[in-house]
Design an enzyme around this catalytic site. Structure first.
Site, PDB file in Angstrom:
ATOM      1  N   HIS A   1      23.539 -27.341 -22.800  1.00 52.02           N
ATOM      2  CA  HIS A   1      24.120 -27.385 -24.608  1.00 52.02           C
ATOM      3  C   HIS A   1      24.219 -29.127 -25.116  1.00 52.02           C
ATOM      4  CE1 HIS A   1      26.960 -24.711 -23.378  1.00 52.02           C
ATOM      5  NE2 HIS A   1      27.323 -24.735 -24.224  1.00 52.02           N
ATOM      6  N   LEU A   2      23.940 -29.471 -25.741  1.00 53.88           N
ATOM      7  CA  LEU A   2      24.293 -30.430 -26.579  1.00 53.88           C
ATOM      8  C   LEU A   2      25.485 -30.620 -27.773  1.00 53.88           C
ATOM      9  CD1 LEU A   2      24.735 -34.003 -26.573  1.00 53.88           C
ATOM     10  CD2 LEU A   2      22.857 -33.599 -28.404  1.00 53.88           C
ATOM     11  N   HIS A   3      26.654 -30.892 -27.567  1.00 53.44           N
ATOM     12  CA  HIS A   3      27.303 -30.155 -28.484  1.00 53.44           C
ATOM     13  C   HIS A   3      27.137 -31.579 -29.818  1.00 53.44           C
ATOM     14  CE1 HIS A   3      29.659 -27.301 -27.566  1.00 53.44           C
ATOM     15  NE2 HIS A   3      29.746 -27.312 -26.255  1.00 53.44           N
TER      16      HIS A   3
ATOM     17  N   ASP B   1      27.658 -23.735 -33.529  1.00 59.21           N
ATOM     18  CA  ASP B   1      28.252 -22.691 -32.390  1.00 59.21           C
ATOM     19  C   ASP B   1      28.992 -21.915 -33.588  1.00 59.21           C
ATOM     20  OD1 ASP B   1      31.002 -22.744 -30.912  1.00 59.21           O
ATOM     21  OD2 ASP B   1      29.834 -24.642 -29.988  1.00 59.21           O
ATOM     22  N   ILE B   2      29.908 -20.830 -32.839  1.00 59.35           N
ATOM     23  CA  ILE B   2      29.702 -19.615 -32.754  1.00 59.35           C
ATOM     24  C   ILE B   2      31.343 -19.818 -32.881  1.00 59.35           C
ATOM     25  CG2 ILE B   2      30.102 -18.527 -30.393  1.00 59.35           C
ATOM     26  CD1 ILE B   2      29.459 -15.874 -31.496  1.00 59.35           C
TER      27      ILE B   2
END
Length: 178
Positions: free
Chosen positions: A126-128, A57-58
């Site tokens: 999107h899966l965290h 993740d950014i």
């Protein structure tokens, strides 16, 4: 002021021929589609296979904060139905494999889940993948609190999807009032 969508600030540049374009949905304007089809030179891909891509993740909120995306363009978890339960399971399995690859061994202290619209920054499923969950930044806890309007765990999403019938032409017509 920073752009709400942290990923859109990046320049989108085509990179080579996109493999499998005819068999996969692709949105040219979607930054995650660029990642999924190896068209972004700046993003480091941690793991990928025929179906998924995983990267950091950014703006990480935990020591290990990764995103698992399908190569196919799916807008969000609200776009899914019961035919996608196995997709969600496979995404979670893939995310856990990345954690293991990164040296995370305590799978009890992990949080896997999805933001729900309108609380998504990129309209691509999107899966965290967060670990250790106990070390999620206190200032960001509210964004990753399970079973809220903002965030749903992959397990709860699978349960919810069991109640969502697959979209058929007949159900779509009924939804539109025909």
């Amino acid at each position: 002021m920073r752009n709400k969508n942290k990923y859109v600030e990046r320049k989108l540049e085509p990179r080579g021929k996109m493999e499998g374009k005819t068999s996969r949905e692709y949105d040219e304007s979607c930054i995650f589609c660029h990642f999924a089809h190896n068209r972004d030179e700046e993003t480091t891909i941690l793991k990928q296979d025929e179906e998924f891509v995983c990267f950091r993740d950014i703006d990480p909120v935990a020591p290990h904060h990764y995103l698992v995306i399908p190569r196919d363009h799916i807008v969000s978890c609200k776009s899914l139905n019961r035919t996608h339960i196995d997709l969600v399971k496979r995404m979670a399995k893939f995310g856990k494999e990345v954690l293991l690859d990164q040296g995370v061994t305590d799978m009890e202290n992990v949080r896997l889940g999805f933001h729900q619209p309108p609380f998504i920054s990129v309209e691509h499923l999107h899966l965290h993948v967060l670990a250790p969950a106990s070390q999620i930044s206190t200032t960001m806890q509210y964004k990753f609190t399970p079973e809220t309007d903002r965030f749903i765990t992959e397990r709860s999403l699978r349960e919810r999807l069991k109640k969502v019938p697959p979209l058929t032409f007949a159900s779509f017509r009924k939804h539109l009032g025909f």
